[in-house]
Design a protein around this motif. Structure first.
Motif, PDB file in Angstrom:
ATOM      1  N   GLY A 156      26.806  29.644  25.102  1.00 45.45           N
ATOM      2  CA  GLY A 156      27.616  29.322  26.273  1.00 45.45           C
ATOM      3  C   GLY A 156      27.442  30.312  27.402  1.00 45.45           C
ATOM      4  N   ARG A 201      27.364  23.767  20.334  1.00 44.32           N
ATOM      5  CA  ARG A 201      28.241  22.878  21.116  1.00 44.32           C
ATOM      6  C   ARG A 201      29.544  23.577  21.460  1.00 44.32           C
ATOM      7  NH1 ARG A 201      30.529  19.015  17.207  1.00 44.32           N
ATOM      8  NH2 ARG A 201      31.860  20.839  16.925  1.00 44.32           N
ATOM      9  N   ASP A 202      30.177  24.208  20.466  1.00 43.78           N
ATOM     10  CA  ASP A 202      31.466  24.861  20.692  1.00 43.78           C
ATOM     11  C   ASP A 202      31.323  26.050  21.649  1.00 43.78           C
ATOM     12  OD1 ASP A 202      32.473  23.020  18.930  1.00 43.78           O
ATOM     13  OD2 ASP A 202      32.691  24.421  17.255  1.00 43.78           O
ATOM     14  N   ALA A 203      30.215  26.787  21.546  1.00 45.98           N
ATOM     15  CA  ALA A 203      29.999  27.920  22.437  1.00 45.98           C
ATOM     16  C   ALA A 203      29.828  27.449  23.884  1.00 45.98           C
ATOM     17  CB  ALA A 203      28.772  28.714  21.998  1.00 45.98           C
ATOM     18  N   PRO A 235      26.311  22.957  10.709  1.00 46.59           N
ATOM     19  CA  PRO A 235      27.113  23.920  11.476  1.00 46.59           C
ATOM     20  C   PRO A 235      26.397  24.524  12.674  1.00 46.59           C
ATOM     21  CG  PRO A 235      26.473  24.833   9.339  1.00 46.59           C
ATOM     22  CD  PRO A 235      26.162  23.386   9.296  1.00 46.59           C
ATOM     23  N   ARG A 244      31.045  24.614  25.207  1.00 39.92           N
ATOM     24  CA  ARG A 244      32.324  24.102  25.706  1.00 39.92           C
ATOM     25  C   ARG A 244      33.310  25.228  25.965  1.00 39.92           C
ATOM     26  NH1 ARG A 244      32.596  18.637  21.873  1.00 39.92           N
ATOM     27  NH2 ARG A 244      31.170  17.404  23.186  1.00 39.92           N
ATOM     28  N   ALA A 245      33.275  26.272  25.128  1.00 41.66           N
ATOM     29  CA  ALA A 245      34.179  27.408  25.329  1.00 41.66           C
ATOM     30  C   ALA A 245      33.883  28.137  26.642  1.00 41.66           C
ATOM     31  CB  ALA A 245      34.071  28.383  24.155  1.00 41.66           C
ATOM     32  N   SER A 246      32.654  27.997  27.125  1.00 40.25           N
ATOM     33  CA  SER A 246      32.276  28.613  28.397  1.00 40.25           C
ATOM     34  C   SER A 246      32.451  27.676  29.578  1.00 40.25           C
ATOM     35  CB  SER A 246      30.821  29.096  28.325  1.00 40.25           C
ATOM     36  OG  SER A 246      30.687  30.149  27.394  1.00 40.25           O
ATOM     37  N   ASP A 303      30.121  21.296  30.360  1.00 42.31           N
ATOM     38  CA  ASP A 303      30.242  19.905  29.914  1.00 42.31           C
ATOM     39  C   ASP A 303      29.014  19.565  29.072  1.00 42.31           C
ATOM     40  OD1 ASP A 303      31.008  17.247  29.665  1.00 42.31           O
ATOM     41  OD2 ASP A 303      30.095  16.666  31.576  1.00 42.31           O
ATOM     42  N   LYS A 362      25.967  31.630  18.773  1.00 43.14           N
ATOM     43  CA  LYS A 362      27.304  31.659  19.357  1.00 43.14           C
ATOM     44  C   LYS A 362      27.292  32.200  20.782  1.00 43.14           C
ATOM     45  CE  LYS A 362      29.436  32.226  14.802  1.00 43.14           C
ATOM     46  NZ  LYS A 362      30.235  33.105  13.912  1.00 43.14           N
ATOM     47  N   ALA A 413      27.102  22.530  15.736  1.00 40.89           N
ATOM     48  CA  ALA A 413      28.500  22.739  16.112  1.00 40.89           C
ATOM     49  C   ALA A 413      28.701  24.107  16.761  1.00 40.89           C
ATOM     50  CB  ALA A 413      29.391  22.605  14.873  1.00 40.89           C
ATOM     51  N   GLN A 414      28.039  25.128  16.253  1.00 38.91           N
ATOM     52  CA  GLN A 414      28.160  26.466  16.845  1.00 38.91           C
ATOM     53  C   GLN A 414      27.733  26.456  18.309  1.00 38.91           C
ATOM     54  OE1 GLN A 414      26.115  29.583  14.727  1.00 38.91           O
ATOM     55  NE2 GLN A 414      27.015  29.008  12.756  1.00 38.91           N
TER      56      GLN A 414
END
Length: 436
Positions: free
Chosen positions: A36, A65-67, A59, A69-71, A74, A33, A62-63
């Motif tokens: 990012g 990828r989401d981290a 998962p 994008r949250a930062s 791209d 996590k 996804a963890q």
């Protein structure tokens, strides 16, 4: 070749210096996590996230990828990585990387994913004919011209140690042999290692991965010492695989002790999270060690075992094509090889076996070959590894082809603690056909 009293006594004209390359690692539950923040710190704004199709829906991808994008990073996902990659799959990945104009890379997966990401980063950053960077004598062995884009590696198997090394391995289809590219510049900028990613791995995958770790550690510990390599003319020419040295020994011994205690538990009980955590840490330790010292004959022999496979399809792996998983292709050779190399440094073979759990009290140099091979065979049987090279589909008629492929792996063979001839390789394959 007898073993000198001090393994690191400098030979005439030999090297007197060993180098330490430190990998940047963050290890622990939940570390994915943090991807990012690390990516932004490394200057990434547009990232290629490499994985494979089986992992893409899990998962851990996804963890990450989401981290990212949250930062504000791209992310473009490449999930076409091939398990046990080939030159063609490397070329396809490099094409994706070049077209995407990325300023950073992230890999989430096992050694195949991390190695593919390394290769894509290399060829997109420094385009060249494919064989230019490939190890000699198969390729030209040209040095990587300069730095690569930053790469964050997130391993999901407790095996290859690729997140800590500057090595990438693939099948060269035209020659039906595995080979690779080795350069310090290939080493990932950062490894994010979450041991929880191993909790859902099938038994056979943990076994194959675990024995890859074991082979990394035992081969590195028994490798030709750095002092028996010709002195480098300049620091820049000192090889990455420099031979056994006091730094690599630390990781090897620590990894072997964990393998002796936890490998069988991790394979045979998926709910034993302590064992799988320790296996992931052992993989990290062994990756640091062999990335610094190099492996030798079992890995060299493994490349043709994997490259010439006909119809072996192991449980727990994709069934579309035959394959011998890397760690499995290594360990089926190992007892035969360590019987051969034990005379070069018997005390190291005995100590390695003791770390793995063998009874070595009162053992002499003459006992080393049998002690280490017997311990490996015991652990293979306890974890469901096939019975030698015949267990993955080979016989006497295949020895010549296997030997030819292994003889091409001179980078590895010359790291062995005793000299080995092409004829010796044939004898070792015959000795590896069946153990019980």
């Amino acid at each position: 070749m007898s073993c000198c009293h001090n393994y690191y006594v400098t030979a005439e004209g030999g090297e007197s210096v060993f180098a330490v390359d430190i990998s940047s690692i963050s290890f622990g539950h939940g570390v994915l996590k943090e991807a990012g923040e690390h990516a932004r710190h490394l200057g990434m704004s547009r990232v290629a996230l490499f994985t494979d199709q089986r992992l893409a829906g899990l998962p851990y991808v996804a963890q990450v990828r989401d981290a990212l994008r949250a930062s504000g990073v791209d992310v473009a996902i490449y999930d076409e990585v091939k398990v046990e990659p080939t030159d063609q799959s490397f070329i396809a990945a490099a094409r994706f990387a070049a077209e995407g104009k990325f300023d950073g890379y992230v890999s989430v997966g096992g050694g195949s994913v991390i190695d593919t990401c390394k290769a894509a980063n290399l060829y997109a950053t420094w385009p060249a004919d494919f064989l230019d960077y490939v190890n000699a004598p198969i390729g030209a062995g040209k040095p990587v011209p300069g730095p690569l884009k930053p790469h964050i590696a997130c391993p999901t198997t407790c095996g290859t140690g690729s997140e800590c090394t500057g090595i990438t391995i693939f099948d060269l289809l035209a020659m039906q042999v595995k080979t690779g590219i080795a350069s310090r510049r290939l080493k990932p900028s950062l490894a994010l290692i979450d041991p929880a990613a191993t909790y859902t791995l099938p038994k056979n995958v943990v076994a194959a991965s675990g024995f890859d770790v074991l082979s990394h550690a035992l081969e590195s510990y028994t490798a030709r010492p750095y002092t028996r390599r010709a002195a480098s003319k300049s620091p820049s020419l000192r090889p990455m695989s420099q031979g056994a040295n006091p730094w690599s020994d630390l990781g090897c011994v620590a990894a072997l002790k964990r393998l002796g205690q936890y490998l069988e538990r991790a394979v045979n009980d998926a709910s034993d999270h302590e064992a799988r955590d320790e296996m992931m840490y052992a993989a990290t330790l062994a990756g640091i060690a062999f990335g610094n010292s190099g492996v030798h004959v079992p890995h060299g022999m493994a490349y043709s075992v994997a490259g010439l496979v006909r119809d072996f399809r192991p449980e727990g792996y994709p069934q579309e094509e035959p394959m011998v998983p890397h760690g499995m292709s290594v360990i089926v050779n190992a007892p035969s090889v360590f019987r051969f190399t034990a005379s070069a440094c018997p005390e190291r073979h005995i100590h390695g076996a003791a770390c793995l759990g063998a009874e070595t009290k009162g053992a002499t140099a003459a006992d080393a070959a049998e002690i280490v091979s017997a311990q490996l065979i015991k652990m293979m049987k306890a974890t469901g590894i096939p019975n030698g090279v015949s267990g993955v589909g080979y016989g006497e008629a295949d020895v010549a082809g296997l030997t030819k492929g292994a003889w091409a792996q001179q980078r590895l063979l010359t790291n062995a603690p005793r000299d080995i001839s092409e004829s010796d390789l044939g004898t070792l394959y015959r000795g590896a056909m069946r153990y019980w």
